[in-house]
Design a protein around this motif. Structure first.
Motif, short mmCIF file in Angstrom:
data_model
loop_
_atom_site.label_atom_id
_atom_site.label_comp_id
_atom_site.label_asym_id
_atom_site.label_seq_id
_atom_site.Cartn_x
_atom_site.Cartn_y
_atom_site.Cartn_z
N VAL A 149 40.76 50.44 28.99
CA VAL A 149 41.01 49.57 30.14
C VAL A 149 41.20 48.13 29.68
O VAL A 149 42.09 47.42 30.16
N ALA A 150 40.37 47.69 28.74
CA ALA A 150 40.43 46.30 28.25
C ALA A 150 41.82 45.95 27.72
O ALA A 150 42.38 44.90 28.05
N ARG A 151 42.38 46.83 26.90
CA ARG A 151 43.70 46.56 26.34
C ARG A 151 44.79 46.59 27.42
O ARG A 151 45.74 45.80 27.39
N LEU A 152 44.67 47.49 28.38
CA LEU A 152 45.67 47.57 29.44
C LEU A 152 45.60 46.35 30.35
O LEU A 152 46.63 45.84 30.80
N VAL A 153 44.39 45.86 30.61
CA VAL A 153 44.22 44.65 31.41
C VAL A 153 44.80 43.45 30.67
O VAL A 153 45.51 42.62 31.26
N GLU A 154 44.51 43.37 29.37
CA GLU A 154 45.05 42.27 28.56
C GLU A 154 46.58 42.27 28.61
O GLU A 154 47.22 41.22 28.78
N ILE A 185 47.41 45.94 36.55
CA ILE A 185 46.05 46.40 36.31
C ILE A 185 45.82 47.76 36.97
O ILE A 185 45.23 48.67 36.37
N VAL A 186 46.30 47.90 38.21
CA VAL A 186 46.17 49.18 38.92
C VAL A 186 46.93 50.29 38.18
O VAL A 186 46.44 51.42 38.06
N ALA A 187 48.11 49.95 37.67
CA ALA A 187 48.89 50.93 36.89
C ALA A 187 48.11 51.34 35.65
O ALA A 187 48.08 52.53 35.28
N GLY A 188 47.46 50.37 35.01
CA GLY A 188 46.65 50.66 33.82
C GLY A 188 45.45 51.53 34.15
O GLY A 188 45.11 52.45 33.40
N LEU A 189 44.80 51.26 35.28
CA LEU A 189 43.65 52.07 35.70
C LEU A 189 44.08 53.49 36.03
O LEU A 189 43.34 54.45 35.76
N THR A 190 45.28 53.64 36.58
CA THR A 190 45.80 54.98 36.87
C THR A 190 45.98 55.77 35.58
O THR A 190 45.58 56.94 35.49
N ILE A 191 46.55 55.12 34.56
CA ILE A 191 46.71 55.76 33.26
C ILE A 191 45.35 56.15 32.69
O ILE A 191 45.18 57.24 32.11
N THR A 192 44.36 55.28 32.87
CA THR A 192 43.01 55.55 32.37
C THR A 192 42.42 56.78 33.03
O THR A 192 41.86 57.66 32.34
N MET A 248 32.61 63.39 36.74
CA MET A 248 32.75 62.81 35.40
C MET A 248 33.84 61.76 35.35
O MET A 248 33.65 60.66 34.84
N VAL A 249 35.01 62.12 35.88
CA VAL A 249 36.16 61.21 35.85
C VAL A 249 35.91 59.99 36.73
O VAL A 249 36.19 58.85 36.33
N GLY A 250 35.37 60.21 37.93
CA GLY A 250 35.15 59.12 38.87
C GLY A 250 34.14 58.10 38.36
O GLY A 250 34.40 56.89 38.34
N ILE A 251 32.97 58.59 37.91
CA ILE A 251 31.91 57.68 37.47
C ILE A 251 32.30 56.97 36.17
O ILE A 251 32.15 55.75 36.05
N SER A 252 32.81 57.72 35.20
CA SER A 252 33.18 57.10 33.92
C SER A 252 34.36 56.14 34.10
O SER A 252 34.41 55.09 33.45
N GLY A 253 35.29 56.48 35.00
CA GLY A 253 36.41 55.58 35.26
C GLY A 253 35.95 54.29 35.90
O GLY A 253 36.40 53.19 35.52
N LEU A 254 35.03 54.39 36.85
CA LEU A 254 34.50 53.20 37.52
C LEU A 254 33.71 52.33 36.53
O LEU A 254 33.92 51.12 36.46
N LEU A 255 32.81 52.96 35.77
CA LEU A 255 32.02 52.20 34.79
C LEU A 255 32.92 51.61 33.70
O LEU A 255 32.71 50.47 33.26
N GLY A 256 33.91 52.39 33.27
CA GLY A 256 34.84 51.90 32.25
C GLY A 256 35.62 50.69 32.75
O GLY A 256 35.85 49.74 32.00
N LEU A 258 34.55 48.58 35.12
CA LEU A 258 33.61 47.47 35.26
C LEU A 258 33.35 46.77 33.93
O LEU A 258 33.12 45.55 33.88
N VAL A 259 33.39 47.54 32.84
CA VAL A 259 33.19 46.95 31.51
C VAL A 259 34.52 46.46 30.94
O VAL A 259 34.61 45.37 30.37
N GLY A 260 35.55 47.25 31.09
CA GLY A 260 36.85 46.95 30.48
C GLY A 260 37.58 45.79 31.11
O GLY A 260 38.27 45.03 30.41
N LEU A 261 37.45 45.60 32.43
CA LEU A 261 38.15 44.52 33.10
C LEU A 261 37.73 43.14 32.58
O LEU A 261 38.59 42.36 32.16
N PRO A 262 36.44 42.82 32.57
CA PRO A 262 36.05 41.52 32.00
C PRO A 262 36.36 41.39 30.52
O PRO A 262 36.69 40.30 30.04
N LEU A 263 36.30 42.51 29.79
CA LEU A 263 36.64 42.48 28.37
C LEU A 263 38.11 42.11 28.18
O LEU A 263 38.46 41.31 27.32
#
Length: 217
Positions: A104-109, A146-153, A19-27, A29-34
């Protein structure tokens, strides 16, 4: 009995991992470009568009401000349309991804805002395209953030996945509720909590190590 419980813990941990792995990866993939679009369309951005920025910002804020347990229930029709059911590990991935993407989008921003403005202006002066600015300046410079943000996610998703157990989402949360709470087995609940704590510590430690490596390149 011990063997049966052990296999249940292993199965539940695997479900949580999925659950965490797939949703984190998909999140991601969507959140980074956002997140990149949010930065580019902001005032003074390379693709400044106040209307588009506000529309995206309002949508992202609306999803982020919705408590996850409410989001779980609210997206049940959408979850059924996507995976054909509203219970189980696959079903839990849908709301988890929806919760992760705007986060993810806000953390990337935020990470992109830390990039030296002078680097962007220099790239523009040299005639760099928007694509080149994004992939050769912004993302490489903001990568540790970005990596720090993904870790938090991912850490947040561990907690969310446990909540998904409240509606039959599977994983350690489901095991803790069904056996630890409903069947009055406190040792199961304690074990679930300990496993989740250790899992979160491992995720956070790996993320911190990766950020340090990227920062010292």
């Amino acid at each position: 009995m011990f063997s049966e419980m052990s296999s249940m813990f292993v199965q539940s941990f695997w479900e949580t991992l999925v659950m965490v792995g797939i949703s984190g990866l998909l999140g991601a993939l969507v959140g980074l470009p956002l997140g990149v679009l949010l930065f580019l369309t902001d005032r003074g951005g390379v693709l400044q568009s106040v209307a588009a920025n506000r529309a995206m910002g309002l949508t992202i804020n609306a999803v982020r401000s919705t408590p996850f347990i409410i989001l779980l229930v609210a997206v049940i029709p959408f979850t059924r349309a996507i995976v054909g059911t509203s219970i189980g590990t696959a079903a839990a991935v849908v709301p988890l991804t929806i919760a992760a993407a705007p986060f993810v989008a806000r953390l990337v921003e935020t990470a992109l805002r830390e990039v030296d403005r002078g680097l962007i202006e220099t790239a523009e002066a040299l005639g760099a395209t928007t694509r080149q600015i994004v992939f050769k300046v912004l993302l490489p410079e903001a990568l540790p953030g970005i990596v720090a943000g993904l870790t938090i996610t991912f850490v947040s998703l561990v907690g969310y996945s446990a909540m998904a157990g409240a509606i039959g989402g599977g994983g350690l949360g489901d095991l803790g509720i069904r056996y630890g709470y409903q069947r009055f087995l406190p040792e199961v609940m304690v074990t679930v909590v300990v496993i989740l704590i250790v899992f979160v510590q491992l995720v956070q430690s790996f993320g911190d190590w990766l950020v340090r490596r990227l920062s010292h390149r």
